[in-house]
Design a protein around this motif. Structure first.
Motif, PDB file in Angstrom:
ATOM      1  N   SER A 290       6.400   6.514  -1.733  1.00  0.00           N
ATOM      2  CA  SER A 290       7.296   6.239  -2.867  1.00  0.00           C
ATOM      3  C   SER A 290       7.787   4.818  -3.177  1.00  0.00           C
ATOM      4  O   SER A 290       7.974   4.474  -4.298  1.00  0.00           O
ATOM      5  N   PHE A 291       7.769   4.200  -2.170  1.00  0.00           N
ATOM      6  CA  PHE A 291       8.192   2.891  -2.356  1.00  0.00           C
ATOM      7  C   PHE A 291       7.148   1.921  -2.873  1.00  0.00           C
ATOM      8  O   PHE A 291       7.483   1.148  -3.719  1.00  0.00           O
ATOM      9  N   GLY A 292       5.981   2.328  -2.549  1.00  0.00           N
ATOM     10  CA  GLY A 292       4.631   1.459  -3.170  1.00  0.00           C
ATOM     11  C   GLY A 292       4.881   2.004  -4.846  1.00  0.00           C
ATOM     12  O   GLY A 292       4.561   1.006  -5.652  1.00  0.00           O
ATOM     13  N   PHE A 293       5.210   3.239  -5.116  1.00  0.00           N
ATOM     14  CA  PHE A 293       5.463   3.649  -6.484  1.00  0.00           C
ATOM     15  C   PHE A 293       6.505   2.681  -7.024  1.00  0.00           C
ATOM     16  O   PHE A 293       6.337   2.294  -8.012  1.00  0.00           O
ATOM     17  N   TYR A 294       7.904   2.390  -6.232  1.00  0.00           N
ATOM     18  CA  TYR A 294       8.686   1.997  -7.066  1.00  0.00           C
ATOM     19  C   TYR A 294       8.462   0.243  -7.231  1.00  0.00           C
ATOM     20  O   TYR A 294       8.739   0.005  -8.198  1.00  0.00           O
ATOM     21  N   LEU A 295       7.515  -0.210  -6.358  1.00  0.00           N
ATOM     22  CA  LEU A 295       7.505  -1.533  -6.552  1.00  0.00           C
ATOM     23  C   LEU A 295       6.209  -1.767  -7.767  1.00  0.00           C
ATOM     24  O   LEU A 295       6.528  -2.527  -8.472  1.00  0.00           O
ATOM     25  N   PHE A 296       5.540  -0.710  -7.721  1.00  0.00           N
ATOM     26  CA  PHE A 296       4.649  -0.706  -9.025  1.00  0.00           C
ATOM     27  C   PHE A 296       5.670  -0.518 -10.249  1.00  0.00           C
ATOM     28  O   PHE A 296       5.239  -1.208 -11.324  1.00  0.00           O
ATOM     29  N   PHE A 297       6.491   0.294 -10.206  1.00  0.00           N
ATOM     30  CA  PHE A 297       7.158   0.706 -11.284  1.00  0.00           C
ATOM     31  C   PHE A 297       8.017  -0.440 -11.715  1.00  0.00           C
ATOM     32  O   PHE A 297       8.444  -0.898 -12.949  1.00  0.00           O
TER      33      PHE A 297
END
Lengths: 463, 742
Positions: free
Chosen positions: B472-479
């Motif tokens: 999820s934090f990888g996604f947040y970073l990507f987002f």
């Protein structure tokens, strides 16, 4: 004999150089009004009435146009209507202005000669009335001589106007018209019914003709045309800075966008300039076109069928100004050739002025920026330039050498001269070609080495 | 370099690893620079290399003046083309840092054979500095976390620092003021802010005179560049003050603070605009007070070590009381005598958001001075805004000097960012630091799979939860990257001088009405023509039209602005008097009714009314511009004061003719003007001279006074009478019969 000729010269200077040896037996004047400047062509058949052979014909130019001659040209006409150019130059003699024509050979007494004189005259057309409402049809007024204005007596005279199909004569204050000729329409123009048979020398017959021309009178106050030569990239970069104006009728009141939109003016021809065309040369590659002005890029330009069309930010009405810069890049090789004898010498041949279809230039400054290290040899222009200068300019990465800038200045040109070519000769050796990259490489090396050296120095206080 | 030992392990040489590590870091920085700069180039790619908005046009003009006239002429620049007829002592009322920076870069590049146009330097300055900001951010975070293991341990320090650099590089909160073309003080000020703080933290840690001198030097640069330097001026003493309260007084703090204060203050006083402010204005009292306090603490410390505890306490109480009384009396006296500047309105508005609206409409009328809506925190900082408190919480875990600094910075900046939209800019860096700390900590814990690998804990749920958090934090970073790019592209890359619109086929159309009209002014009016417009457009008129203006974005003279506002708000008859007194030649109004552009003058009209009401309450009244039912109408039912006002008439003059077959519709306000009413809007004292293609800018010329001294209002009436049938006949008869003449 020498003594006599000196005596003649003296007499000439005292009593007048222009000796009345000619008589125009046939004189036709054609005035071309299809552009925003006036083109006149005088076709003259003259007979030597003197007792000696004569080889100089003084073609009188009226005072009011003498200041505005953009270009003059004379040629002989032989029996089969072939034209051969002659030497001629404009000179002021005894308070009058003449185009002094050197006939190719002296004409014997009682012999005849045919020749034509062409004049391109600017500043002759004025809107009439000077101010009008938006959407009104514009009329122009031309003041010219009805009768032949010649240093010599004239017999048999014709005058014809090309362009507008009809015109109206208007009376000027204080002018008396000795000739009551009728105007009649012709195909592609109009003419006068000349009733007189002979005219005395210097007959003044100013007449003002009003005709319809609902088009702008584009006018460039100043054109700076810069040409950057880069053999390294094989490019010829052209940049033109225009101070554009319009001599057409001014608006009688402020510009109303509502009227402009409601009358659909942007789609009609009108005295306002809405687009400026730059015909591009056929068969010559052109790229990287840009159109900017002092506040940035103007997004409204497009290339259409060999035409660069530039739309100014606002329509340019009479007496409005707009300045802008257009530029593009050509292949240098399309304009350059090597000298046959010396491989290091190059000859560049470019048009004197670049664009537009109908415009008058008040001042033109043509500058060549030679490649770094190139040596300027000579420049040649078929038209007389008013000024000429050479200077050095520093551009990108010119640390160890500069561009030689050769500038030619011209005044009072018209767009018809766009085919006139200016030639420039310079020497550019391989050494000059290699010098810049080597120097740049070396200076980067020195900078890196000195950085390395500086990091090696220990400045710390504690030991 | 690489050896395989007898147990089969591959060992790599220490130096090679170091080299690889530094190479990687350099690569990361290059990537950050590319990301930071390229996202700021949207504006150039989608539009062009152009100076944006309003203030940058002034900065650009000033820079050109500096480049052409040299530094000393620039410092003594009296600008007679603004605030006509007063003029502006421009050299003494601006922060020269930005202009000097560009001019120095311009000259340096020219020296090494790169004669780049000054406009391009100005346009690219902000993106160039943004990459420096990222680097400064890296060092700052590294320094802040350096002496604490619980905030970020060992190797994680560099990770946190790199994260903060990446966040800072592309956070919209910072990009909003540093896209290419946004040539404003903030463009370099944020970099300087970070560098100054970095050196300050270093100075406190080492107690080094050298580093505090460097801090002072950068503080001076900051003072020369942005009025926001006051933030440093107050944050550093606050940091010291809190450390003192925490009983952390050391000679290191003493050395670094006194060095910074003395040098920094003396240097900042060299900027003409700042002058004696550092010893007079309220904004600068905190560092002075802490400077005095730290001397007392030092003396106290000395006595404490020399005297017995009892005597020391007595001495401390006695001297405390005396100094307290002296201080208060001194403050009151100095204010009374006028040695200390009175508390300014902008200061009050920082504490009470309603203050400005009531007392100083001119400050409230600026959109960037409005309180921040909640959404824009998320918009500008994305997921960092909720990681921010987490980071602050980690700082509480180990209260090092650096952590205290982060906490104080966070508290102050959060408050100010809530008060004014534009101060999100100062909040953004610390949010990036805290966000980086939080996310590093998170990754540190959750990306540790050693247990799983060693097979110690085979719990599937542990693995799953770790992967879920990481995912999820990888996604947040990507987002975050996606969001930043989207926001930058769509919200912050418009130059606002050129507007973009879409054609029916989806292609982009540029609406260039501003430049069209400004350029018309520049080309077709006398060089000394004076143009009256609302102050928003002052800098642009100066920069693009190169004509004299009455009021501009400097807003130093409220009365002058109110005068212009009044000339716009009152009837033609009254307005003519004002305009003739001012010496107006042309009037420029922005009208969005045709295009549907909501930022036009009619929508700003109430501010003109309010500001002029502040000066002439008996002549202009805000109430009069609303209908009896309290509506803001511009159609047939508009209030009489509205219908009579100069601005209203100039906006809607001949607007009805655009709609030949029906009622005129104002596309901004969605109101309908009936045909007959729209046609009745008439102007007498001014003449329309230009209207841009989409009617966005309308230019009027104040008519010359009548030769016979008749009123222009009655003249036009007479003309109208003559235009009727009877009048026309009269006029024809009067006309003398003359031949056509040339």
């Amino acid at each position: 004999m020498k003594f006599i000729s000196i005596l003649f010269l003296l007499i000439g200077s005292v009593f007048g150089e222009i000796i009345n040896t000619w008589e125009n037996i046939d004189y036709a004047k054609v005035v071309d009004l299809s552009k925003s400047f006036v083109k006149e062509r005088h076709i003259i058949k003259a007979i030597n009435t003197g007792s000696e052979p004569a080889s100089t014909y003084y073609f009188a130019i009226p005072k009011n146009v003498s200041e505005s001659i953009a270009f003059s040209f004379a040629s002989t006409i032989d029996a089969s209507k072939n034209e051969v150019p002659m030497d001629s130059h404009i000179d002021e003699i005894e308070g009058g202005v003449y185009s002094v024509i050197q006939l190719p050979f002296p004409i014997a007494p009682k012999s005849k000669v045919s020749f034509a004189v062409s004049l391109v005259i600017t500043n002759q057309l004025e809107p009439f009335p000077r101010k009008q409402a938006l959407g009104d049809i514009q009329n122009l007024v031309l003041t010219t001589n009805k009768a032949p204005y010649s240093a010599y007596p004239t017999k048999s005279y014709k005058i014809r106007f090309q362009g507008p199909s009809s015109a109206k004569e208007v009376k000027t204050i204080g002018a008396t018209d000795p000739f009551g000729w009728e105007l009649k329409s012709l195909e592609g123009g109009f003419s006068y019914d000349v009733t007189e048979e002979s005219f005395a020398p210097y007959t003044e017959s100013p007449v003002s003709l009003v005709y319809e021309r609902n088009l702008p009178l584009p006018y460039v106050k100043d054109l700076r045309r810069d040409l950057w030569l880069s053999p390294r990239l094989n490019t010829l970069q052209v940049e033109e800075h225009y101070d554009y104006s319009n001599k057409a009728a001014e608006l009688i009141s402020g510009f109303s966008r509502a009227d402009w939109m409601n009358k659909r003016m942007s789609t009609k021809s009108s005295p306002a300039i809405t687009a400026i065309h730059f015909p591009l040369y056929k068969g010559v590659e052109i790229k990287d076109i840009y159109f900017t002005d002092l506040v940035g890029n103007v997004s409204t330009s497009l290339v259409m069928e060999n035409n660069l069309i530039v739309k100014p930010r606002f329509p340019i009405f009479g007496n409005w100004n707009y300045n802008f810069t257009v530029g593009w890049t050509h292949k240098l090789s399309d304009f350059l050739r090597e000298d046959a004898e010396d491989k290091d010498e190059y000859l560049l041949e470019v048009p004197l002025i670049g664009g537009s279809t109908d415009v008058v230039y008040e001042k033109v400054e043509l500058s060549f920026y030679l490649p770094e290290g190139a040596e300027f040899i000579s420049v040649q222009s078929p038209l007389a330039n008013t000024d000429y200068s050479i200077s050095e300019v520093y551009s990108y990465l010119d640390i160890f050498g500069s561009h030689t800038k050769v500038t030619l200045q011209f005044e009072n040109l018209v767009v018809d001269l766009r085919n006139v070519k200016v030639g420039l000769k310079y020497r550019y050796t391989l050494a000059a070609y290699l010098r810049k990259p080597i120097y740049i490489g070396l200076s980067i090396l020195v900078a890196l080495l000195s950085y390395l050296g500086i990091t090696k120095i220990d400045l710390s206080l504690s030991k | 370099m690489v050896t395989i030992n007898d147990q089969g392990y591959i060992t790599v040489n220490d130096r090679v690893l170091k080299l690889i590590k530094s190479l990687l870091i350099v690569l990361i920085f290059i990537s950050i620079t590319i990301a930071a700069v390229s996202s700021r180039l949207f504006s150039v790619i989608r539009f062009e290399s152009i100076i944006h908005e309003f203030d940058p046009w002034f900065n650009f003009r000033a820079t050109k003046y500096l480049v052409h006239n040299g530094f000393y002429k620039f410092l003594n620049w009296f600008d007679d083309k603004t605030w006509y007829p007063l003029g502006r002592v421009t050299g003494g009322t601006l922060y020269p840092g930005l202009m000097v920076t560009s001019a120095v870069i311009h000259n340096l590049l020219a020296k090494i054979g790169l004669p780049i146009d000054i406009r391009n330097i100005c346009v690219m300055l902000a993106p160039a500095f943004s990459s420096l900001t990222a680097i400064a951010m890296y060092f700052l975070t590294l320094e802040l976390t350096n002496d604490s293991e619980s905030i970020a341990n060992g190797t994680a320090k560099a990770t946190a620092a790199l994260f903060s650099a990446i966040f800072m590089g592309i956070t919209p909160g910072y990009i909003s003021r540093s896209v290419a073309g946004s040539y404003d003080n903030e463009a370099i000020a944020i970099t300087l802010l970070m560098v100054t703080f970095y050196f300050w933290i270093k100075a406190v840690k080492l107690g080094s005179i050298f580093y505090s001198s460097v801090t002072a030097l950068f503080y001076f640069y900051m003072v020369s560049a942005w009025g926001g330097y006051v933030f440093i001026t107050n944050l550093i003493p606050l940091h010291v003050f809190v450390l003192l309260l925490m009983g952390r007084f050391t000679h290191k703090i003493y050395v670094s603070y006194t060095t910074w204060y003395v040098l920094g203050t003396l240097m900042s006083m060299q900027i003409p605009f700042v002058g004696f402010l550092p010893i007079r204005s309220n904004d600068h009292m905190a560092p002075l007070g802490v400077f005095g306090l730290i001397q007392l603490v030092l003396i106290g410390d000395f006595f404490k070590s020399q005297l017995s505890r009892k005597v020391f306490i007595k001495l401390a109480i006695a001297s405390g009381v005396v100094i307290g009384i002296l201080g208060v009396v001194g403050l009151v006296l100095a204010t009374k005598i006028g040695l200390i500047a009175p508390w300014t309105g902008r200061f009050y508005s920082l504490w009470d958001t309603n203050y400005a609206k009531i007392h100083i409409p001119i400050i409230a009328s600026v959109s960037e001075h409005q309180p921040t809506p909640w959404a824009s925190f998320f918009f500008d900082l994305n997921f960092l805004i909720w990681l921010f408190p987490v980071g602050v919480w980690f700082c509480f875990q180990e209260l090092t000097d650096g952590a205290v600094f982060v906490i104080i910075y966070s508290v102050l900046a959060s408050y100010f960012a809530g008060v004014m939209v534009r101060l999100i800019l100062t909040l953004a860096p610390i949010v990036c630091v805290c966000g980086a700390i939080a996310i590093t900590k998170l990754f540190e814990v959750y990306s540790d799979f050693t247990d799983v690998v060693k097979g110690k804990s085979g719990n599937f749920f542990t693995l799953f939860s770790k992967l879920a958090v990481l995912g999820s934090f990888g996604f947040y970073l990507f987002f975050y990257v996606k969001h930043c790019t989207w926001v930058t592209e769509n919200a912050y890359s418009s130059p606002s001088v050129v507007l973009a619109s879409h054609a029916a086929d989806g292609s982009q159309i540029l609406i260039d009405d501003y430049r069209e009209a400004y350029y018309w002014l520049r080309m077709n009016t006398p060089e000394d023509a004076k143009v009256m417009a609302w102050w928003d457009y002052g800098y642009q008129i100066g920069g693009m039209a190169d004509r004299t203006t009455f009021v501009d974005n400097n807003t130093w003279n409220n009365t002058h602005i109110a005068t212009v506002g009044k000339a716009m708000a009152v009837s033609e008859e009254k307005s003519e008097v004002i305009m003739r007194q001012l010496g107006v030649d042309y009037i420029l109004v922005i009208f969005g009714g045709v295009l549907g552009y909501s930022g036009d003058d009619i929508n700003k009209f109430l501010w003109m009314v309010r500001i002029s009401e502040g000066i002439w309450p008996e002549e202009v009244s805000e109430r009069g511009y609303f209908t009896p039912r309290g509506e803001y109408k511009i159609d047939d039912n508009a209030a009489q004061a509205m219908k009579d006002s100069m601005l209203y008439k100039m906006s809607f003059y001949r607007f009805g003719e655009l709609f030949p077959s029906g009622d005129a519709i104002d596309r901004v306000r969605g109101q309908r003007l009936s045909r007959s009413y729209a046609e009745s809007i008439d102007l007498n004292i001014v003449e329309e001279v230009f209207t841009s293609e989409n009617w966005l800018v309308r230019l009027y010329k104040l008519k010359e006074p009548d030769n016979l001294g008749r009123s222009l209002l009655t003249l036009k009436d007479n003309e109208k009478k003559l235009a009727t049938k009877k009048g026309r006949r009269l006029r024809v008869n009067k006309k003398p019969s003359l031949d056509l003449r040339v």
